[in-house]
Design a protein around this motif. Sequence first.
Motif, PDB file in Angstrom:
ATOM      1  N   THR A  98       2.264   7.444   8.116  1.00 20.86           N
ATOM      2  CA  THR A  98       3.693   7.548   8.495  1.00 20.86           C
ATOM      3  C   THR A  98       3.662   8.531   9.599  1.00 20.86           C
ATOM      4  O   THR A  98       2.913   9.476   9.614  1.00 20.86           O
ATOM      5  CB  THR A  98       4.527   7.397   7.755  1.00 20.86           C
ATOM      6  OG1 THR A  98       4.701   8.825   6.941  1.00 20.86           O
ATOM      7  CG2 THR A  98       4.384   6.408   6.459  1.00 20.86           C
ATOM      8  N   THR A  99       4.817   8.583  10.300  1.00 19.13           N
ATOM      9  CA  THR A  99       4.946   9.890  11.059  1.00 19.13           C
ATOM     10  C   THR A  99       6.805   9.859  11.544  1.00 19.13           C
ATOM     11  O   THR A  99       7.212   8.722  11.641  1.00 19.13           O
ATOM     12  CB  THR A  99       4.382   9.866  12.597  1.00 19.13           C
ATOM     13  OG1 THR A  99       4.769  11.001  13.423  1.00 19.13           O
ATOM     14  CG2 THR A  99       4.477   8.687  13.405  1.00 19.13           C
ATOM     15  N   PRO A 100       7.149  11.055  11.702  1.00 23.07           N
ATOM     16  CA  PRO A 100       8.660  11.052  12.163  1.00 23.07           C
ATOM     17  C   PRO A 100       8.521  10.563  13.563  1.00 23.07           C
ATOM     18  O   PRO A 100       7.306  10.725  14.274  1.00 23.07           O
ATOM     19  CB  PRO A 100       8.751  12.671  12.211  1.00 23.07           C
ATOM     20  CG  PRO A 100       7.936  12.993  11.229  1.00 23.07           C
ATOM     21  CD  PRO A 100       6.544  12.171  11.180  1.00 23.07           C
ATOM     22  N   CYS A 101       9.435   9.747  14.133  1.00 24.94           N
ATOM     23  CA  CYS A 101       9.404   9.361  15.414  1.00 24.94           C
ATOM     24  C   CYS A 101      10.904   9.115  16.047  1.00 24.94           C
ATOM     25  O   CYS A 101      11.856   9.041  15.357  1.00 24.94           O
ATOM     26  CB  CYS A 101       8.742   7.844  15.291  1.00 24.94           C
ATOM     27  SG  CYS A 101       9.639   6.821  14.021  1.00 24.94           S
ATOM     28  N   ALA A 151       0.837  -1.102   0.051  1.00 24.10           N
ATOM     29  CA  ALA A 151       0.140   0.070   0.109  1.00 24.10           C
ATOM     30  C   ALA A 151       0.849   1.237  -0.058  1.00 24.10           C
ATOM     31  O   ALA A 151       0.451   2.421  -0.497  1.00 24.10           O
ATOM     32  CB  ALA A 151      -0.828  -0.089   1.311  1.00 24.10           C
ATOM     33  N   THR A 152       2.244   0.989   0.562  1.00 23.86           N
ATOM     34  CA  THR A 152       3.083   2.443   0.551  1.00 23.86           C
ATOM     35  C   THR A 152       3.874   2.520  -0.782  1.00 23.86           C
ATOM     36  O   THR A 152       4.777   3.115  -0.849  1.00 23.86           O
ATOM     37  CB  THR A 152       3.815   2.445   1.773  1.00 23.86           C
ATOM     38  OG1 THR A 152       2.959   1.786   2.908  1.00 23.86           O
ATOM     39  CG2 THR A 152       4.413   3.704   2.279  1.00 23.86           C
ATOM     40  N   GLY A 154      21.537   6.316  27.715  1.00 17.77           N
ATOM     41  CA  GLY A 154      22.194   5.212  27.001  1.00 17.77           C
ATOM     42  C   GLY A 154      23.488   5.518  26.327  1.00 17.77           C
ATOM     43  O   GLY A 154      24.224   6.787  26.564  1.00 17.77           O
ATOM     44  N   ARG A 155      23.990   4.650  25.620  1.00 16.26           N
ATOM     45  CA  ARG A 155      25.292   4.866  24.863  1.00 16.26           C
ATOM     46  C   ARG A 155      25.293   4.677  23.341  1.00 16.26           C
ATOM     47  O   ARG A 155      26.254   4.875  22.420  1.00 16.26           O
ATOM     48  CB  ARG A 155      26.340   3.966  25.354  1.00 16.26           C
ATOM     49  CG  ARG A 155      26.974   4.030  26.859  1.00 16.26           C
ATOM     50  CD  ARG A 155      27.579   3.048  27.392  1.00 16.26           C
ATOM     51  NE  ARG A 155      27.311   1.729  27.063  1.00 16.26           N
ATOM     52  CZ  ARG A 155      28.000   0.692  26.328  1.00 16.26           C
ATOM     53  NH1 ARG A 155      28.931   1.023  25.612  1.00 16.26           N
ATOM     54  NH2 ARG A 155      27.414  -0.615  25.908  1.00 16.26           N
ATOM     55  N   HIS A 156      24.037   4.403  22.703  1.00 12.76           N
ATOM     56  CA  HIS A 156      23.948   3.952  21.368  1.00 12.76           C
ATOM     57  C   HIS A 156      23.170   4.906  20.690  1.00 12.76           C
ATOM     58  O   HIS A 156      22.040   5.426  21.071  1.00 12.76           O
ATOM     59  CB  HIS A 156      23.356   2.552  21.262  1.00 12.76           C
ATOM     60  CG  HIS A 156      24.524   1.838  21.779  1.00 12.76           C
ATOM     61  ND1 HIS A 156      24.176   0.948  22.941  1.00 12.76           N
ATOM     62  CD2 HIS A 156      25.611   1.172  21.362  1.00 12.76           C
ATOM     63  CE1 HIS A 156      25.227   0.250  23.209  1.00 12.76           C
ATOM     64  NE2 HIS A 156      26.242   0.297  22.169  1.00 12.76           N
ATOM     65  N   ASN A 157      23.302   5.260  19.218  1.00 13.44           N
ATOM     66  CA  ASN A 157      22.740   6.093  18.623  1.00 13.44           C
ATOM     67  C   ASN A 157      22.284   5.198  17.356  1.00 13.44           C
ATOM     68  O   ASN A 157      23.055   4.689  16.689  1.00 13.44           O
ATOM     69  CB  ASN A 157      23.693   7.418  18.275  1.00 13.44           C
ATOM     70  CG  ASN A 157      22.872   8.585  17.542  1.00 13.44           C
ATOM     71  OD1 ASN A 157      21.803   8.460  17.291  1.00 13.44           O
ATOM     72  ND2 ASN A 157      23.881   9.504  17.038  1.00 13.44           N
ATOM     73  N   ALA A 158      21.074   5.477  16.996  1.00 13.15           N
ATOM     74  CA  ALA A 158      20.515   4.636  15.740  1.00 13.15           C
ATOM     75  C   ALA A 158      19.776   5.839  14.890  1.00 13.15           C
ATOM     76  O   ALA A 158      18.457   5.941  15.063  1.00 13.15           O
ATOM     77  CB  ALA A 158      19.531   3.376  16.309  1.00 13.15           C
ATOM     78  N   PRO A 159      20.383   6.534  14.076  1.00 14.29           N
ATOM     79  CA  PRO A 159      19.783   7.420  13.213  1.00 14.29           C
ATOM     80  C   PRO A 159      19.418   7.062  11.781  1.00 14.29           C
ATOM     81  O   PRO A 159      20.138   6.644  11.153  1.00 14.29           O
ATOM     82  CB  PRO A 159      21.067   8.482  13.026  1.00 14.29           C
ATOM     83  CG  PRO A 159      22.405   7.596  13.096  1.00 14.29           C
ATOM     84  CD  PRO A 159      21.927   6.326  13.893  1.00 14.29           C
ATOM     85  N   GLY A 160      18.028   7.060  11.664  1.00 16.94           N
ATOM     86  CA  GLY A 160      17.491   6.521  10.482  1.00 16.94           C
ATOM     87  C   GLY A 160      17.491   7.501   9.375  1.00 16.94           C
ATOM     88  O   GLY A 160      17.590   8.623   9.453  1.00 16.94           O
ATOM     89  N   ASN A 190       6.982  13.387   5.988  1.00 14.53           N
ATOM     90  CA  ASN A 190       5.965  12.705   6.956  1.00 14.53           C
ATOM     91  C   ASN A 190       6.575  11.436   7.674  1.00 14.53           C
ATOM     92  O   ASN A 190       5.938  10.712   8.272  1.00 14.53           O
ATOM     93  CB  ASN A 190       4.576  12.385   6.491  1.00 14.53           C
ATOM     94  CG  ASN A 190       3.839  13.572   5.969  1.00 14.53           C
ATOM     95  OD1 ASN A 190       3.704  14.660   6.825  1.00 14.53           O
ATOM     96  ND2 ASN A 190       3.263  13.561   4.845  1.00 14.53           N
ATOM     97  N   GLY A 191       7.887  11.251   7.539  1.00 13.90           N
ATOM     98  CA  GLY A 191       8.608  10.235   8.210  1.00 13.90           C
ATOM     99  C   GLY A 191       8.325   9.009   7.160  1.00 13.90           C
ATOM    100  O   GLY A 191       7.679   9.196   6.293  1.00 13.90           O
ATOM    101  N   LYS A 192       8.942   7.994   7.622  1.00 15.39           N
ATOM    102  CA  LYS A 192       8.782   6.636   6.767  1.00 15.39           C
ATOM    103  C   LYS A 192       8.025   5.514   7.413  1.00 15.39           C
ATOM    104  O   LYS A 192       7.391   4.764   6.692  1.00 15.39           O
ATOM    105  CB  LYS A 192      10.287   6.025   6.418  1.00 15.39           C
ATOM    106  CG  LYS A 192      10.298   4.723   5.441  1.00 15.39           C
ATOM    107  CD  LYS A 192      11.499   4.227   5.233  1.00 15.39           C
ATOM    108  CE  LYS A 192      11.616   3.076   4.685  1.00 15.39           C
ATOM    109  NZ  LYS A 192      13.019   2.486   4.334  1.00 15.39           N
TER     110      LYS A 192
END
Length: 284
Positions: free
Chosen positions: A262-265, A32-33, A159-165, A220-222
């Motif tokens: 969708t939304t940025p999150c 659908a996307t 925390g110590r971790h960064n997960a940038p999408g 609108n984010g993914k």
Amino acid sequence: MKTILDAIKTIAVSVDALIKEGDLGYSTEHNATGDAQLKLDIAADRVIEESLSALARVRSIISEEKENELILDPKAPYTICYDPLDGSSIVDANFSVGAIFGIYEGEPAGASLVTAAYILFGRHIEMVSVERGNPPMRQRFVHGRWQLMDRKFMLKEKGRHNAPGGTQQYWPPHHKAFVDSLFAEGYRLRYSGGMVPDLHHLIVKGGGIFSYPAASDLPNGKLRQLFEVLPFALIFEAAGGQAIDHHGRRLLELAPRHHHDTTPCFFGSNYEINALKKAYGLAT
Ligand code: P6P
């Protein structure tokens, strides 16, 4: 709810077998996307639809892989929204992937989400579920049986971790500056491109931040609200973290207009989320 969660455990073992044996080729279909669908996406969706359709108390099911809602029993309370194979673009690289379920009582929205669950298809199968109000439940399927794991899995303050999408060249400058500021503080990059393993990693390691911003290519984010974002929002809040959008709103306050919205999150520990709010000029 136990019946639904038990069905998800059975689904987990069936879909894991599909991933291990399945055809990784692309079908001729698109979801659908507009994403091209792997034959595995369609096969996993079929397994899940069959299993959930056999349950009582399920009003309807909504799949990320299908445009329309499947109405089962209009008088039943629950609508189950699911992403049958999240991260199918990395499964050919033998990366871990997942499946995500949101169980809603009434019209699907943040406020009506009563239970969230995800399955991680990794070295072993792991399922994490949170019922609104109840403590988080974390179980893993090892050597042919489900073992209950530590119930606590709370996030630390920092925390110590960064997960940038997303694609960096399309990020707004303030988001890029925020991501870089965490790396300048010594955060480690942990990002596989699979939402389930990437967020599960933060939970297991006790914190950090996963971000998927509004960007010029995806304003609108993914990530989809009903199938991906809201279930993880319930899980992160249950683990003592925060889950917000780019306006600083709790994701669990969102109500999508369309099933595939969708939304940025942003999901993470308090320190990182508050730092993001500051970088975005939002009240902390
Ligand atoms: P990007 C996988 O396609 C997915 O939907 C999520 O599992 C994942 O977090 C995200 O997209 C990755 O997107 O743009 O960072 O590759």
